[in-house]
Write a protein that holds these residues in place. Structure first.
Motif, PDB file in Angstrom:
ATOM      1  N   VAL B 492      18.303  18.428   8.941  1.00 21.04           N
ATOM      2  CA  VAL B 492      18.463  19.132   7.667  1.00 21.04           C
ATOM      3  C   VAL B 492      17.508  18.513   6.654  1.00 21.04           C
ATOM      4  N   ASP B 493      16.888  19.373   5.849  1.00 23.39           N
ATOM      5  CA  ASP B 493      15.864  18.872   4.932  1.00 23.39           C
ATOM      6  C   ASP B 493      16.452  18.296   3.650  1.00 23.39           C
ATOM      7  N   THR B 494      17.395  19.057   3.058  1.00 20.55           N
ATOM      8  CA  THR B 494      17.838  18.682   1.720  1.00 20.55           C
ATOM      9  C   THR B 494      19.347  18.816   1.588  1.00 20.55           C
ATOM     10  N   GLY B 514      15.278  15.046   1.146  1.00 18.95           N
ATOM     11  CA  GLY B 514      15.941  14.206   0.153  1.00 18.95           C
ATOM     12  C   GLY B 514      17.349  14.660  -0.160  1.00 18.95           C
ATOM     13  N   TRP B 515      18.063  13.764  -0.828  1.00 15.16           N
ATOM     14  CA  TRP B 515      19.444  14.004  -1.198  1.00 15.16           C
ATOM     15  C   TRP B 515      19.525  13.964  -2.721  1.00 15.16           C
ATOM     16  N   ALA B 587      15.619  25.521  -6.822  1.00 18.73           N
ATOM     17  CA  ALA B 587      14.234  25.028  -6.748  1.00 18.73           C
ATOM     18  C   ALA B 587      14.082  23.973  -5.649  1.00 18.73           C
ATOM     19  N   ILE B 588      15.055  23.070  -5.581  1.00 23.36           N
ATOM     20  CA  ILE B 588      14.979  21.990  -4.592  1.00 23.36           C
ATOM     21  C   ILE B 588      15.061  22.538  -3.169  1.00 23.36           C
ATOM     22  N   THR B 589      15.958  23.511  -2.952  1.00 29.40           N
ATOM     23  CA  THR B 589      16.165  24.001  -1.577  1.00 29.40           C
ATOM     24  C   THR B 589      15.058  24.929  -1.112  1.00 29.40           C
TER      25      THR B 589
END
Lengths: 93, 614
Positions: B492-494, B514-515, B587-589
């Motif tokens: 999983v990426d984020t 990242g988390w 935005a992050i996902t």
């Protein structure tokens, strides 16, 4: 880029051909070929089983034809977009 | 007193009832089915001709990779259509032969039955007449001889002759009856042979096709099953699975650890996978690794059946009280409402998982989960149950729309952006209530289920879009669950936790990218969850990065302007339209951290001073 050696019209006609093909092989109404009244349990059972297999086969063939139609359709859209893009670049639009 | 020298034999007289009707059945219907099969043979001939025409025409108009793919797939239709044609032909032939034989048997049986009935009637008549003759009594008459032991003068000579004649008729009738019975029994045997021959033909290789000749050993292992299926064409493999429920059930063993093998099988099955899903919806609906579309089709079938069953039990009563069935109905119908127009919805909605075994759990996908470039799970927290599926799906849809909007802002075409996003509204675990939220049990249970679901999704995405991104956004106790689940590396990426109810000590999310964690200042429930459970905020975990939930602005590269987002408010406010939390999680996902907002107040709009009148 080699895929550009086609026209959107041809792919549309191809899509239509696959749609027709899917309709040709689509399964029929299973109830219409119910073997239950044939007077023999083993024949009814075998016959109805075979109909279900044939329906599945037909549905798979129709599904594959439909997938090909979608593939051609998608490509057609892509081609139209590319053609439009090329036309824009050439100042035609 | 009358006496009958030929008492009826029970077995003889019940013959017509003991012998099954050898001519039973509707011959006209058999011929009609045979005719319909013959018509289909012609239809398939047309289809095969059409495929050949398309194939020969294609390369003259279209070249390149897509053309080759299309051409090969088109030509691959021919063997399947040829097998289907042979099946229809064998079916028509078997039924035509069978109908002719049944017709012959029916005609002969009717004739023999008529003989039998006439002889039976004649014998009865002769017996009645014979019994009515006085004086002959129990003596057995013999033609031209005096009755044995009959005293002279005790009988009339004409009666005697008539009795002899009638007894002869009875004897003759009985022989006729016996012959008719033997003939009927022979016809019954003929019919049994015809039945068997027809059944054999209907189940034989020509009719069922290649898969029909393959038997399955009941002790087969899953590994052997995958190997066996790999020897068949996709169509034959699908039909084999549909004809062996034990084979389909075997796929569940070790799932989701076998999700990659299941995904590979599903890719090979092509359109056959949909047929397997339709025939085995309760297995395929939750089979990790099966395609998301096919799972959606399967789960819709299960949901419809469950609603019908709950309606029946609610109306007629079952083992539980009516409140139970009513509540179940409300939940199931709520899921149906949430899925709406299904594949026809925009974006398409499919039921990704459905567990009706006890407390109802489920998840709904918005978009194309297997292929979308950006896929996300939205994991809920306390008190979010399948009863709330519509609300949770709507929230997830808001998130979907925001991701699409930002992709467009980032330069993507609108139609493409809609195709490249998928969100799973995941209520796949038993969320805690206020009394159990301090416990970690539901988080551990939920984590196992979320991990399984992600494993299945990744198995499909690895085949269809290996470079695509998968993110998880998780709310409140859902974040506690997600942090545990993602401690197992599934690529999983984020992860974005929002309003987290705290992190179980030992959680260690493994993420490619990242988390992130975000929490609104006026979200008391997040803190309550953290305090009650003794679980630290993810804010304190050095591996996490903060993500703003305060109002601010972001730069829209498409419009080349700064746009504004507002503060989120309250524990349930993170996914509200126009909020910074929604915007930034989206935005992050989609891997666009450059679009994340910065907390700056909107530029105040100055009201122009009124111009004093002259």
């Amino acid at each position: 880029m080699a895929d550009l050696q086609i026209s959107g019209d041809y792919l549309d006609s191809l899509r239509a051909s696959f749609t027709t093909l899917a309709a040709l092989v689509s399964p029929e109404d299973g109830a219409a070929v119910d073997h239950s009244s044939c007077g023999s349990e083993i024949v009814a059972s075998a016959g109805n089983y075979l109909v279900s297999v044939q329906d599945s086969r037909a549905a798979i063939a129709a599904g594959n034809a439909t997938a090909l139609s979608v593939h051609a359709g998608t490509t057609s859209v892509e081609v139209e977009a590319l053609e439009a893009s090329l036309a824009r670049s050439a100042g035609d639009l | 007193m009358s006496w009958d020298p030929f008492p009826p034999s029970t077995s003889s007289w019940s013959l017509v009832f003991e012998v099954p009707d050898p001519g039973a059945g509707d011959v006209d219907n058999l011929r009609a089915i045979a005719a319909s099969r013959t018509a289909l043979v012609k239809s398939i001939d047309t289809a095969i001709a059409s495929v050949r025409s398309i194939s020969s025409d294609l390369s003259a108009h279209w070249t390149g990779l897509a053309a080759d793919t299309n051409l090969n797939a088109t030509l691959a239709l021919v063997p399947d259509l040829t097998t289907l044609r042979a099946s229809y032909e064998a079916h028509a032939s078997a039924l035509t032969t069978y109908a002719a034989e049944v017709d012959r048997i029916k005609i002969e049986a009717e004739a023999q039955a008529a003989v039998y009935n006439q002889a039976t009637s004649d014998v009865a008549d002769s017996r009645a007449q014979r019994a009515a003759i006085d004086g002959i009594g129990q003596y057995t008459p013999r033609e031209y001889e005096a009755p044995v032991g009959a005293p002279a003068g005790t009988y009339d000579e004409d009666d005697w002759r008539r009795a002899v004649l009638l007894d002869g008729y009875v004897e003759e009738g009985r022989e006729t009856i016996a012959a008719a019975r033997a003939a009927l029994e022979a016809l019954v045997a003929d019919r049994a042979a015809a039945d068997q021959a027809c059944a054999d033909a209907l189940l034989g290789g020509s009719a069922t096709g290649p898969f029909g000749a393959i038997t399955m050993d009941s002790s087969i292992t899953q590994e052997e099953l995958f190997a066996l299926l790999a020897t068949m064409s996709p169509t034959e493999a699908a039909l084999f699975l549909n004809s062996h429920s034990s084979a389909v059930n075997l796929l569940e063993d070790g799932n989701p650890d076998n999700a990659a093998e299941v995904a590979a099988l599903w890719l090979a099955l092509g359109a056959g996978g949909t047929e397997v899903a339709r025939e085995n919806p309760r297995v395929v609906g939750n089979l990790e690794g099966a395609s998301s579309w096919d799972r959606g089709i399967a789960n819709q079938l299960v949901l419809t059946a469950e609603i019908e069953e709950a309606e029946r039990l609610f109306a007629n009563g079952g083992n539980r009280d009516s409140d139970y069935y009513e509540s179940r109905l409300v939940t199931l119908r709520g899921i149906q409402t949430a899925v709406g127009d299904g594949l026809g919805a925009k974006p398409p909605r499919t039921i990704h998982s459905l567990d009706t075994s006890d407390k109802i759990l489920g998840s709904i996908v918005l978009g194309d989960l297997d292929n979308a470039e950006y896929a996300s799970y939205n994991v809920p927290g306390m008190d979010t149950t399948a009863d709330n599926m519509s609300g949770w799906t709507d929230d997830s849809n808001t998130f979907y729309a925001k991701q699409v909007q930002l992709l467009i802002a980032g330069g993507m075409d609108k139609a493409d952006a809609k195709k490249e996003v998928a969100v799973v509204a995941w209520i796949g675990y038993d969320t805690p209530n206020p009394l159990t939220v301090s416990s970690e049990i539901e988080a551990y249970n939920g984590a196992a289920k979320l991990d399984a679901s992600i494993a299945g999704t990744q198995a499909q995405r690895d085949l269809h879009n290996p470079n695509g991104r998968l993110g998880v956004i998780a709310h409140s106790y859902g974040s506690t669950t997600a942090m545990l689940a993602l401690s197992r590396d599934r690529g999983v990426d984020t992860l974005v936790t929002y309003g987290s109810a705290g992190e179980v000590i030992g959680s260690n999310p493994v993420l490619t990218d990242g988390w992130y964690q975000t929490q609104i200042w006026d979200d008391p429930w997040a803190r309550v969850g953290q305090l009650l459970g003794g679980r630290p905020s993810p804010f304190l975990d050095p591996d996490s990065q903060p993500l703003d939930a305060e109002g601010g602005s972001w730069y829209n590269p498409r419009t080349k302007t700064r746009e504004y987002v507002i503060d989120a408010s309250g524990h349930s406010g993170y996914l509200v339209k126009d909020t910074a939390s929604l915007h930034n999680m989206a935005a992050i996902t989609i891997d666009r951290p450059d679009l994340v907002s910065v907390p700056e107040p909107p530029t105040p709009v100055r009201t122009p001073r009124p111009v004093p009148p002259n």
